[in-house]
Design a protein around this motif. Structure first.
Motif, PDB file in Angstrom:
ATOM      1  N   ASN A  86       0.848  -1.186   0.000  1.00 15.64           N
ATOM      2  CA  ASN A  86       0.000   0.000   0.000  1.00 15.64           C
ATOM      3  C   ASN A  86       0.890   1.245   0.000  1.00 15.64           C
ATOM      4  O   ASN A  86       1.504   1.595   0.999  1.00 15.64           O
ATOM      5  CB  ASN A  86      -0.920  -0.007   1.221  1.00 15.64           C
ATOM      6  N   VAL A  87       0.959   1.915  -1.149  1.00 15.44           N
ATOM      7  CA  VAL A  87       1.845   3.062  -1.319  1.00 15.44           C
ATOM      8  C   VAL A  87       1.400   4.240  -0.458  1.00 15.44           C
ATOM      9  O   VAL A  87       2.235   4.958   0.097  1.00 15.44           O
ATOM     10  CB  VAL A  87       1.922   3.471  -2.810  1.00 15.44           C
ATOM     11  N   LYS A  88       0.108   4.446  -0.314  1.00 19.62           N
ATOM     12  CA  LYS A  88      -0.396   5.552   0.522  1.00 19.62           C
ATOM     13  C   LYS A  88       0.058   5.371   1.970  1.00 19.62           C
ATOM     14  O   LYS A  88       0.434   6.341   2.632  1.00 19.62           O
ATOM     15  CB  LYS A  88      -1.927   5.615   0.470  1.00 19.62           C
ATOM     16  N   ALA A  89       0.013   4.145   2.461  1.00 19.06           N
ATOM     17  CA  ALA A  89       0.461   3.875   3.826  1.00 19.06           C
ATOM     18  C   ALA A  89       1.952   4.167   3.949  1.00 19.06           C
ATOM     19  O   ALA A  89       2.396   4.779   4.926  1.00 19.06           O
ATOM     20  CB  ALA A  89       0.161   2.429   4.217  1.00 19.06           C
ATOM     21  N   TYR A  90       2.721   3.757   2.941  1.00 17.84           N
ATOM     22  CA  TYR A  90       4.158   4.027   2.956  1.00 17.84           C
ATOM     23  C   TYR A  90       4.426   5.533   2.957  1.00 17.84           C
ATOM     24  O   TYR A  90       5.265   6.020   3.713  1.00 17.84           O
ATOM     25  CB  TYR A  90       4.850   3.391   1.752  1.00 17.84           C
ATOM     26  N   GLU A  91       3.705   6.280   2.118  1.00 18.29           N
ATOM     27  CA  GLU A  91       3.893   7.724   2.047  1.00 18.29           C
ATOM     28  C   GLU A  91       3.556   8.395   3.379  1.00 18.29           C
ATOM     29  O   GLU A  91       4.249   9.315   3.813  1.00 18.29           O
ATOM     30  CB  GLU A  91       3.048   8.318   0.919  1.00 18.29           C
ATOM     31  N   ALA A  92       2.498   7.927   4.026  1.00 18.31           N
ATOM     32  CA  ALA A  92       2.124   8.486   5.326  1.00 18.31           C
ATOM     33  C   ALA A  92       3.203   8.195   6.364  1.00 18.31           C
ATOM     34  O   ALA A  92       3.562   9.068   7.163  1.00 18.31           O
ATOM     35  CB  ALA A  92       0.778   7.928   5.778  1.00 18.31           C
ATOM     36  N   ILE A  93       3.736   6.994   6.346  1.00 23.05           N
ATOM     37  CA  ILE A  93       4.809   6.637   7.281  1.00 23.05           C
ATOM     38  C   ILE A  93       6.028   7.511   7.038  1.00 23.05           C
ATOM     39  O   ILE A  93       6.610   8.072   7.968  1.00 23.05           O
ATOM     40  CB  ILE A  93       5.181   5.145   7.148  1.00 23.05           C
ATOM     41  N   ALA A  94       6.412   7.661   5.776  1.00 23.13           N
ATOM     42  CA  ALA A  94       7.581   8.478   5.439  1.00 23.13           C
ATOM     43  C   ALA A  94       7.360   9.927   5.857  1.00 23.13           C
ATOM     44  O   ALA A  94       8.253  10.575   6.417  1.00 23.13           O
ATOM     45  CB  ALA A  94       7.871   8.393   3.945  1.00 23.13           C
ATOM     46  N   SER A  97       7.349  10.224   9.774  1.00 17.94           N
ATOM     47  CA  SER A  97       8.559   9.784  10.459  1.00 17.94           C
ATOM     48  C   SER A  97       9.701  10.767  10.236  1.00 17.94           C
ATOM     49  O   SER A  97      10.818  10.528  10.677  1.00 17.94           O
ATOM     50  CB  SER A  97       8.972   8.387   9.987  1.00 17.94           C
ATOM     51  N   GLY A  98       9.409  11.864   9.534  1.00 13.57           N
ATOM     52  CA  GLY A  98      10.407  12.897   9.333  1.00 13.57           C
ATOM     53  C   GLY A  98      11.218  12.733   8.072  1.00 13.57           C
ATOM     54  O   GLY A  98      12.116  13.519   7.803  1.00 13.57           O
ATOM     55  N   GLN A  99      10.930  11.715   7.298  1.00 15.37           N
ATOM     56  CA  GLN A  99      11.650  11.529   6.047  1.00 15.37           C
ATOM     57  C   GLN A  99      11.087  12.485   5.011  1.00 15.37           C
ATOM     58  O   GLN A  99       9.906  12.784   4.997  1.00 15.37           O
ATOM     59  CB  GLN A  99      11.519  10.086   5.560  1.00 15.37           C
ATOM     60  N   GLU A 101      10.487  13.631   0.970  1.00 20.12           N
ATOM     61  CA  GLU A 101      10.389  13.052  -0.367  1.00 20.12           C
ATOM     62  C   GLU A 101      11.399  13.678  -1.307  1.00 20.12           C
ATOM     63  O   GLU A 101      11.608  13.211  -2.407  1.00 20.12           O
ATOM     64  CB  GLU A 101       8.978  13.216  -0.911  1.00 20.12           C
ATOM     65  N   LYS A 102      12.058  14.753  -0.861  1.00 22.87           N
ATOM     66  CA  LYS A 102      13.067  15.405  -1.680  1.00 22.87           C
ATOM     67  C   LYS A 102      14.402  14.688  -1.536  1.00 22.87           C
ATOM     68  O   LYS A 102      14.770  14.241  -0.454  1.00 22.87           O
ATOM     69  CB  LYS A 102      13.234  16.863  -1.264  1.00 22.87           C
ATOM     70  N   THR A 103      15.125  14.626  -2.628  1.00 21.01           N
ATOM     71  CA  THR A 103      16.452  14.017  -2.596  1.00 21.01           C
ATOM     72  C   THR A 103      17.448  15.027  -2.060  1.00 21.01           C
ATOM     73  O   THR A 103      17.154  16.226  -1.947  1.00 21.01           O
ATOM     74  CB  THR A 103      16.876  13.584  -4.015  1.00 21.01           C
ATOM     75  N   ASP A 104      18.651  14.559  -1.761  1.00 17.84           N
ATOM     76  CA  ASP A 104      19.704  15.457  -1.286  1.00 17.84           C
ATOM     77  C   ASP A 104      20.011  16.517  -2.333  1.00 17.84           C
ATOM     78  O   ASP A 104      20.259  17.679  -2.007  1.00 17.84           O
ATOM     79  CB  ASP A 104      20.973  14.666  -0.947  1.00 17.84           C
ATOM     80  N   THR A 105      19.983  16.118  -3.600  1.00 20.00           N
ATOM     81  CA  THR A 105      20.243  17.058  -4.690  1.00 20.00           C
ATOM     82  C   THR A 105      19.182  18.155  -4.710  1.00 20.00           C
ATOM     83  O   THR A 105      19.506  19.337  -4.879  1.00 20.00           O
ATOM     84  CB  THR A 105      20.261  16.327  -6.048  1.00 20.00           C
ATOM     85  N   ASP A 106      17.907  17.769  -4.539  1.00 21.01           N
ATOM     86  CA  ASP A 106      16.826  18.759  -4.506  1.00 21.01           C
ATOM     87  C   ASP A 106      17.041  19.756  -3.371  1.00 21.01           C
ATOM     88  O   ASP A 106      16.845  20.962  -3.547  1.00 21.01           O
ATOM     89  CB  ASP A 106      15.469  18.074  -4.314  1.00 21.01           C
ATOM     90  N   GLN A 107      17.437  19.263  -2.219  1.00 17.48           N
ATOM     91  CA  GLN A 107      17.639  20.146  -1.069  1.00 17.48           C
ATOM     92  C   GLN A 107      18.837  21.069  -1.285  1.00 17.48           C
ATOM     93  O   GLN A 107      18.800  22.240  -0.917  1.00 17.48           O
ATOM     94  CB  GLN A 107      17.792  19.317   0.201  1.00 17.48           C
TER      95      GLN A 107
END
Length: 162
Positions: A86-94, A97-99, A101-107
């Motif tokens: 379940n991708v929605k559940a994964y996205e909510a967890i991420a 949990s403070g993770q 969705e931006k990569t280090d390059t984006d930041q």
């Protein structure tokens, strides 16, 4: 086009008494809405921290060294859903949990854009101030500071009674 707006009076064209009355009603409604939200949060937190006795979740949570609360069970259920794909559940967890969705390059790119924008506006980056431990020293003494203040206040009250 919607009709009926002809009879509306702009706020700045109303008398001070009318403006005060409208503002007062808005303030009361805002306070009521804030109280309802606060009550909702209190109730939700009380429910989430309540102990549960679930034959499905209690043994699993206790084996992991977690409290057997509704909150722990909900989080474990969300992780179980994410594990099943379940991708929605994964996205909510991420997300929670403070993770990011931006990569280090984006930041890094974001920081470069911000620095360029500040330079363009003539705003200097504030230099990092060395931590001298002042705030840490205060954090441990706050409780005793208040006790000292209360004692002084009691003494002042005694002096004013004379």
């Amino acid at each position: 086009m919607a009709r009926g707006h002809e009879n509306l009076i702009p706020f700045n064209k109303r008398t001070e008494v009318e403006q005060r009355k409208i503002a007062s009603a808005g303030g009361k409604a805002s306070g009521e809405a804030r109280r309802k939200k606060a009550d909702f949060r209190k109730t939700l937190n009380a429910l989430l921290t309540a102990e549960i006795d679930s034959p499905e979740w209690s043994p699993v949570l206790e084996a992991l060294g977690l409290d057997s609360t509704l909150e722990s069970a909900v989080n474990a259920a969300m992780i179980k859903e994410a594990l099943s794909g379940n991708v929605k559940a994964y996205e909510a967890i991420a997300k929670y949990s403070g993770q990011s969705e931006k990569t280090d390059t984006d930041q890094e790119e974001q920081q470069i854009r911000m620095a360029a924008s500040k330079a363009k506006m003539g705003v200097d980056d504030e230099e990092e101030v060395e931590d001298d431990g002042f705030l840490d020293a205060l954090s441990g003494s706050a409780a005793t500071d208040w006790e000292d203040w209360e004692e002084n206040e009691d003494e002042e009250e005694e002096e004013t009674d004379i």
